[in-house]
Motif scaffolding. Structure first.
Motif, PDB file in Angstrom:
ATOM      1  N   TYR A   1     -47.257 -53.050   2.343  1.00  0.00           N
ATOM      2  CA  TYR A   1     -47.459 -53.858   3.548  1.00  0.00           C
ATOM      3  C   TYR A   1     -46.875 -53.174   4.789  1.00  0.00           C
ATOM      4  O   TYR A   1     -47.347 -53.379   5.902  1.00  0.00           O
ATOM      5  CB  TYR A   1     -46.828 -55.234   3.351  1.00  0.00           C
ATOM      6  CG  TYR A   1     -47.083 -56.198   4.476  1.00  0.00           C
ATOM      7  CD1 TYR A   1     -48.341 -56.759   4.658  1.00  0.00           C
ATOM      8  CD2 TYR A   1     -46.075 -56.545   5.363  1.00  0.00           C
ATOM      9  CE1 TYR A   1     -48.585 -57.639   5.689  1.00  0.00           C
ATOM     10  CE2 TYR A   1     -46.308 -57.420   6.399  1.00  0.00           C
ATOM     11  CZ  TYR A   1     -47.558 -57.969   6.551  1.00  0.00           C
ATOM     12  OH  TYR A   1     -47.795 -58.825   7.576  1.00  0.00           O
ATOM     13  N   ALA A   2     -45.857 -52.353   4.588  1.00  0.00           N
ATOM     14  CA  ALA A   2     -45.179 -51.690   5.706  1.00  0.00           C
ATOM     15  C   ALA A   2     -46.106 -50.771   6.484  1.00  0.00           C
ATOM     16  O   ALA A   2     -45.813 -50.438   7.638  1.00  0.00           O
ATOM     17  CB  ALA A   2     -43.976 -50.922   5.195  1.00  0.00           C
ATOM     18  N   VAL A   3     -47.208 -50.373   5.884  1.00  0.00           N
ATOM     19  CA  VAL A   3     -48.169 -49.518   6.589  1.00  0.00           C
ATOM     20  C   VAL A   3     -48.623 -50.193   7.879  1.00  0.00           C
ATOM     21  O   VAL A   3     -48.792 -49.538   8.909  1.00  0.00           O
ATOM     22  CB  VAL A   3     -49.386 -49.219   5.676  1.00  0.00           C
ATOM     23  CG1 VAL A   3     -50.514 -48.558   6.446  1.00  0.00           C
ATOM     24  CG2 VAL A   3     -48.956 -48.371   4.504  1.00  0.00           C
ATOM     25  N   PHE A   4     -48.765 -51.497   7.853  1.00  0.00           N
ATOM     26  CA  PHE A   4     -49.241 -52.215   9.032  1.00  0.00           C
ATOM     27  C   PHE A   4     -48.173 -52.320  10.116  1.00  0.00           C
ATOM     28  O   PHE A   4     -48.480 -52.606  11.268  1.00  0.00           O
ATOM     29  CB  PHE A   4     -49.751 -53.603   8.642  1.00  0.00           C
ATOM     30  CG  PHE A   4     -50.979 -53.543   7.780  1.00  0.00           C
ATOM     31  CD1 PHE A   4     -52.173 -53.074   8.280  1.00  0.00           C
ATOM     32  CD2 PHE A   4     -50.930 -53.930   6.457  1.00  0.00           C
ATOM     33  CE1 PHE A   4     -53.311 -52.999   7.483  1.00  0.00           C
ATOM     34  CE2 PHE A   4     -52.052 -53.867   5.654  1.00  0.00           C
ATOM     35  CZ  PHE A   4     -53.243 -53.399   6.173  1.00  0.00           C
ATOM     36  N   HIS A   5     -46.909 -52.111   9.762  1.00  0.00           N
ATOM     37  CA  HIS A   5     -45.846 -52.132  10.760  1.00  0.00           C
ATOM     38  C   HIS A   5     -45.774 -50.828  11.541  1.00  0.00           C
ATOM     39  O   HIS A   5     -45.237 -50.803  12.640  1.00  0.00           O
ATOM     40  CB  HIS A   5     -44.479 -52.391  10.097  1.00  0.00           C
ATOM     41  CG  HIS A   5     -44.323 -53.769   9.576  1.00  0.00           C
ATOM     42  ND1 HIS A   5     -44.162 -54.853  10.399  1.00  0.00           N
ATOM     43  CD2 HIS A   5     -44.298 -54.245   8.309  1.00  0.00           C
ATOM     44  CE1 HIS A   5     -44.052 -55.944   9.669  1.00  0.00           C
ATOM     45  NE2 HIS A   5     -44.135 -55.606   8.399  1.00  0.00           N
ATOM     46  N   SER A   6     -46.278 -49.775  10.969  1.00  0.00           N
ATOM     47  CA  SER A   6     -46.121 -48.463  11.587  1.00  0.00           C
ATOM     48  C   SER A   6     -47.428 -47.880  12.121  1.00  0.00           C
ATOM     49  O   SER A   6     -47.525 -46.674  12.313  1.00  0.00           O
ATOM     50  CB  SER A   6     -45.498 -47.499  10.578  1.00  0.00           C
ATOM     51  OG  SER A   6     -46.344 -47.365   9.457  1.00  0.00           O
ATOM     52  N   ILE A   7     -48.412 -48.713  12.371  1.00  0.00           N
ATOM     53  CA  ILE A   7     -49.680 -48.197  12.875  1.00  0.00           C
ATOM     54  C   ILE A   7     -49.524 -47.730  14.326  1.00  0.00           C
ATOM     55  O   ILE A   7     -48.734 -48.284  15.088  1.00  0.00           O
ATOM     56  CB  ILE A   7     -50.818 -49.224  12.758  1.00  0.00           C
ATOM     57  CG1 ILE A   7     -50.506 -50.498  13.533  1.00  0.00           C
ATOM     58  CG2 ILE A   7     -51.120 -49.535  11.320  1.00  0.00           C
ATOM     59  CD1 ILE A   7     -51.652 -51.473  13.594  1.00  0.00           C
TER      60      ILE A   7
ATOM     61  N   PHE B   1     -55.047 -51.071   1.390  1.00  0.00           N
ATOM     62  CA  PHE B   1     -54.102 -52.146   1.109  1.00  0.00           C
ATOM     63  C   PHE B   1     -54.635 -53.069   0.017  1.00  0.00           C
ATOM     64  O   PHE B   1     -53.936 -53.389  -0.945  1.00  0.00           O
ATOM     65  CB  PHE B   1     -53.817 -52.942   2.390  1.00  0.00           C
ATOM     66  CG  PHE B   1     -53.020 -54.187   2.183  1.00  0.00           C
ATOM     67  CD1 PHE B   1     -51.646 -54.123   2.003  1.00  0.00           C
ATOM     68  CD2 PHE B   1     -53.631 -55.426   2.186  1.00  0.00           C
ATOM     69  CE1 PHE B   1     -50.894 -55.268   1.819  1.00  0.00           C
ATOM     70  CE2 PHE B   1     -52.896 -56.582   1.998  1.00  0.00           C
ATOM     71  CZ  PHE B   1     -51.525 -56.500   1.819  1.00  0.00           C
ATOM     72  N   VAL B   2     -55.887 -53.484   0.148  1.00  0.00           N
ATOM     73  CA  VAL B   2     -56.492 -54.387  -0.837  1.00  0.00           C
ATOM     74  C   VAL B   2     -56.554 -53.712  -2.207  1.00  0.00           C
ATOM     75  O   VAL B   2     -56.257 -54.343  -3.230  1.00  0.00           O
ATOM     76  CB  VAL B   2     -57.903 -54.828  -0.367  1.00  0.00           C
ATOM     77  CG1 VAL B   2     -58.652 -55.530  -1.475  1.00  0.00           C
ATOM     78  CG2 VAL B   2     -57.798 -55.724   0.853  1.00  0.00           C
ATOM     79  N   GLU B   3     -56.898 -52.437  -2.229  1.00  0.00           N
ATOM     80  CA  GLU B   3     -56.970 -51.708  -3.494  1.00  0.00           C
ATOM     81  C   GLU B   3     -55.602 -51.660  -4.185  1.00  0.00           C
ATOM     82  O   GLU B   3     -55.494 -51.902  -5.388  1.00  0.00           O
ATOM     83  CB  GLU B   3     -57.468 -50.290  -3.223  1.00  0.00           C
ATOM     84  CG  GLU B   3     -57.681 -49.455  -4.452  1.00  0.00           C
ATOM     85  CD  GLU B   3     -58.204 -48.084  -4.089  1.00  0.00           C
ATOM     86  OE1 GLU B   3     -57.612 -47.099  -4.562  1.00  0.00           O
ATOM     87  OE2 GLU B   3     -59.198 -48.005  -3.345  1.00  0.00           O
ATOM     88  N   LYS B   4     -54.565 -51.409  -3.414  1.00  0.00           N
ATOM     89  CA  LYS B   4     -53.219 -51.340  -3.992  1.00  0.00           C
ATOM     90  C   LYS B   4     -52.717 -52.712  -4.427  1.00  0.00           C
ATOM     91  O   LYS B   4     -52.034 -52.832  -5.439  1.00  0.00           O
ATOM     92  CB  LYS B   4     -52.253 -50.704  -2.995  1.00  0.00           C
ATOM     93  CG  LYS B   4     -52.519 -49.223  -2.793  1.00  0.00           C
ATOM     94  CD  LYS B   4     -51.566 -48.612  -1.789  1.00  0.00           C
ATOM     95  CE  LYS B   4     -51.845 -47.133  -1.600  1.00  0.00           C
ATOM     96  NZ  LYS B   4     -50.922 -46.530  -0.623  1.00  0.00           N
ATOM     97  N   VAL B   5     -53.061 -53.750  -3.669  1.00  0.00           N
ATOM     98  CA  VAL B   5     -52.653 -55.112  -4.049  1.00  0.00           C
ATOM     99  C   VAL B   5     -53.372 -55.533  -5.325  1.00  0.00           C
ATOM    100  O   VAL B   5     -52.779 -56.181  -6.197  1.00  0.00           O
ATOM    101  CB  VAL B   5     -52.900 -56.104  -2.891  1.00  0.00           C
ATOM    102  CG1 VAL B   5     -52.777 -57.537  -3.355  1.00  0.00           C
ATOM    103  CG2 VAL B   5     -51.930 -55.836  -1.753  1.00  0.00           C
ATOM    104  N   GLU B   6     -54.637 -55.173  -5.454  1.00  0.00           N
ATOM    105  CA  GLU B   6     -55.362 -55.479  -6.690  1.00  0.00           C
ATOM    106  C   GLU B   6     -54.729 -54.764  -7.881  1.00  0.00           C
ATOM    107  O   GLU B   6     -54.649 -55.328  -8.979  1.00  0.00           O
ATOM    108  CB  GLU B   6     -56.833 -55.100  -6.553  1.00  0.00           C
ATOM    109  CG  GLU B   6     -57.611 -56.033  -5.667  1.00  0.00           C
ATOM    110  CD  GLU B   6     -59.035 -55.594  -5.432  1.00  0.00           C
ATOM    111  OE1 GLU B   6     -59.410 -54.464  -5.810  1.00  0.00           O
ATOM    112  OE2 GLU B   6     -59.794 -56.394  -4.851  1.00  0.00           O
ATOM    113  N   ASP B   7     -54.244 -53.550  -7.653  1.00  0.00           N
ATOM    114  CA  ASP B   7     -53.539 -52.829  -8.705  1.00  0.00           C
ATOM    115  C   ASP B   7     -52.249 -53.557  -9.091  1.00  0.00           C
ATOM    116  O   ASP B   7     -51.932 -53.692 -10.277  1.00  0.00           O
ATOM    117  CB  ASP B   7     -53.231 -51.401  -8.251  1.00  0.00           C
ATOM    118  CG  ASP B   7     -52.617 -50.560  -9.347  1.00  0.00           C
ATOM    119  OD1 ASP B   7     -53.117 -50.620 -10.490  1.00  0.00           O
ATOM    120  OD2 ASP B   7     -51.631 -49.852  -9.075  1.00  0.00           O
TER     121      ASP B   7
END
Length: 84
Positions: free
Chosen positions: A9-15, A34-40
């Motif tokens: 989720y932190a990816v969205f903080h550092s855009i 993000f969705v792919e990793k959350v599904e994992d």
């Protein structure tokens, strides 16, 4: 798993781009990843729950897990209602 999700989720903080810019599709790419990793993570969590239930080798141990499962499902429903 929580730490792993927070890292994803932190990816969205550092855009550094404007996510509302229609010309830039970086947000869509980040969101898809993000969705792919959350599904994992969901699959990993499902595997853990499945293994926990499979480890219930007798009826007594299953009934020890069963009440916790119902509470967990109720909490999940509450979270989904909040998200709606």
């Amino acid at each position: 798993m929580l730490i792993e999700f927070n890292d994803i989720y932190a990816v969205f903080h550092s855009i550094t781009y404007d996510p509302l810019s229609p010309e830039d599709d970086s947000f869509c790419k980040d969101y898809e990843m993000f969705v792919e990793k959350v599904e994992d993570l969901d699959r990993k969590l499902a595997t853990i729950f499945s293994m926990a239930l499979d480890d219930c080798y007798n009826l007594e141990s299953f009934f020890k897990v069963s009440p916790k499962y119902k509470v967990m499902v109720a909490m999940l429903h509450e979270e989904l209602d909040v998200a709606k």
